[in-house]
Design an enzyme around this catalytic site. Sequence first.
Site, PDB file in Angstrom:
ATOM      1  N   CYS A 166     -38.009  42.295  23.288  1.00  0.00           N
ATOM      2  CA  CYS A 166     -37.475  41.137  22.591  1.00  0.00           C
ATOM      3  C   CYS A 166     -36.281  40.648  23.255  1.00  0.00           C
ATOM      4  CB  CYS A 166     -37.424  41.009  21.098  1.00  0.00           C
ATOM      5  SG  CYS A 166     -38.977  41.679  20.218  1.00  0.00           S
ATOM      6  N   ARG A 167     -35.169  41.184  22.876  1.00  0.00           N
ATOM      7  CA  ARG A 167     -33.743  40.621  23.244  1.00  0.00           C
ATOM      8  C   ARG A 167     -33.443  40.990  24.700  1.00  0.00           C
ATOM      9  NH1 ARG A 167     -30.899  43.777  18.658  1.00  0.00           N
ATOM     10  NH2 ARG A 167     -32.401  45.279  19.271  1.00  0.00           N
ATOM     11  N   SER A 168     -33.591  42.399  25.251  1.00  0.00           N
ATOM     12  CA  SER A 168     -33.291  42.670  26.597  1.00  0.00           C
ATOM     13  C   SER A 168     -34.270  41.776  27.740  1.00  0.00           C
ATOM     14  CB  SER A 168     -32.841  44.173  26.756  1.00  0.00           C
ATOM     15  OG  SER A 168     -33.960  44.898  26.645  1.00  0.00           O
TER      16      SER A 168
ATOM     17  N   CYS B  45     -31.561  46.784  24.772  1.00  0.00           N
ATOM     18  CA  CYS B  45     -31.691  46.594  23.320  1.00  0.00           C
ATOM     19  C   CYS B  45     -32.459  48.032  22.964  1.00  0.00           C
ATOM     20  CB  CYS B  45     -32.467  45.156  23.229  1.00  0.00           C
ATOM     21  SG  CYS B  45     -34.084  44.930  23.645  1.00  0.00           S
TER      22      CYS B  45
ATOM     23  N   ASN C 293     -36.837  47.015  24.162  1.00  0.00           N
ATOM     24  CA  ASN C 293     -36.930  46.357  25.531  1.00  0.00           C
ATOM     25  C   ASN C 293     -38.263  45.444  25.486  1.00  0.00           C
ATOM     26  OD1 ASN C 293     -37.594  47.344  28.878  1.00  0.00           O
ATOM     27  ND2 ASN C 293     -36.351  45.594  28.230  1.00  0.00           N
TER      28      ASN C 293
ATOM     29  N   ASP D  20     -31.318  41.424  15.840  1.00  0.00           N
ATOM     30  CA  ASP D  20     -32.827  41.955  16.050  1.00  0.00           C
ATOM     31  C   ASP D  20     -33.857  40.964  15.503  1.00  0.00           C
ATOM     32  OD1 ASP D  20     -35.249  43.158  16.155  1.00  0.00           O
ATOM     33  OD2 ASP D  20     -34.444  45.302  15.844  1.00  0.00           O
TER      34      ASP D  20
HETATM   35  P1  4NP Z   1     -35.664  44.491  21.051  1.00  0.00           P
HETATM   36  O1  4NP Z   1     -36.607  44.309  19.209  1.00  0.00           O
HETATM   37  O2  4NP Z   1     -34.947  45.896  20.681  1.00  0.00           O
HETATM   38  O3  4NP Z   1     -34.855  43.341  20.902  1.00  0.00           O
HETATM   39  O4  4NP Z   1     -36.927  44.584  21.865  1.00  0.00           O
HETATM   40  C1  4NP Z   1     -37.450  45.311  18.736  1.00  0.00           C
HETATM   41  C2  4NP Z   1     -38.438  45.715  19.148  1.00  0.00           C
HETATM   42  C3  4NP Z   1     -39.367  46.621  18.635  1.00  0.00           C
HETATM   43  C4  4NP Z   1     -38.828  47.143  17.529  1.00  0.00           C
HETATM   44  C5  4NP Z   1     -37.738  47.048  16.924  1.00  0.00           C
HETATM   45  C6  4NP Z   1     -36.860  45.923  17.721  1.00  0.00           C
HETATM   46  N1  4NP Z   1     -39.598  48.303  16.946  1.00  0.00           N
HETATM   47  O5  4NP Z   1     -39.143  48.644  15.648  1.00  0.00           O
HETATM   48  O6  4NP Z   1     -40.687  48.645  17.371  1.00  0.00           O
END
Ligand code: 4NP
Length: 168
Positions: free
Chosen positions: A15-17, A10, A13, A127
């Site tokens: 939240c989703r992955s 993602c 790294n 997201d």
């Molecule tokens: P992820 O979510 O891609 O599922 O881990 C996010 C985590 C952090 C951010 C965006 C999405 N950020 O903008 O810091």
Amino acid sequence: MKRIKVLFVCLGNICRSPTAEGVFRALVEKKGLGDRIEIDSAGTSGWHQGELPDPRSREEALLHDVDLSDQRSRAVIPGDYTRFDYICAMDSSNLRELKRNCPSGHGGRLYRLTDFAPELEIQDVPDPYYGGDDGFANVYRIVEVSATGLLAHIQAHDLACAEGQITR
Ligand code: 4NP
């Protein structure tokens, strides 16, 4: 025996992955395939390098008895494109970024996680980072269905010999 290597990707790294890694590992272990399948996750960015998964992802996963607390965020590295057999992007933007950096000849390893759950009729795991807590429950639900489909695919396409089926 060759191990099948799966990487979930993602943006951050956190939240989703990591959720996908934890859910998929639990499914793989439940089937007794832990020694046949290697699992990791990474981000297209290194913004959260070394951090634990987001507390909201960890809480949601714990509701399902999945513990994400041994994971730490890392960015995708060039070696991932040749090391992993399945590189599963969480959304279209992640997939675009992976395609942009993937060495030629290795693009066949790139997937969307939702490719393995056509019944959901969605392309992206949304997201959840800037949204409310229901976004995390939604991520978990999509990831669980898709990871189940991915494992069924790997069992049918990559592990069929080991399960005594004829593969031709
Ligand atoms: P992820 O979510 O891609 O599922 O881990 C996010 C985590 C952090 C951010 C965006 C999405 N950020 O903008 O810091």
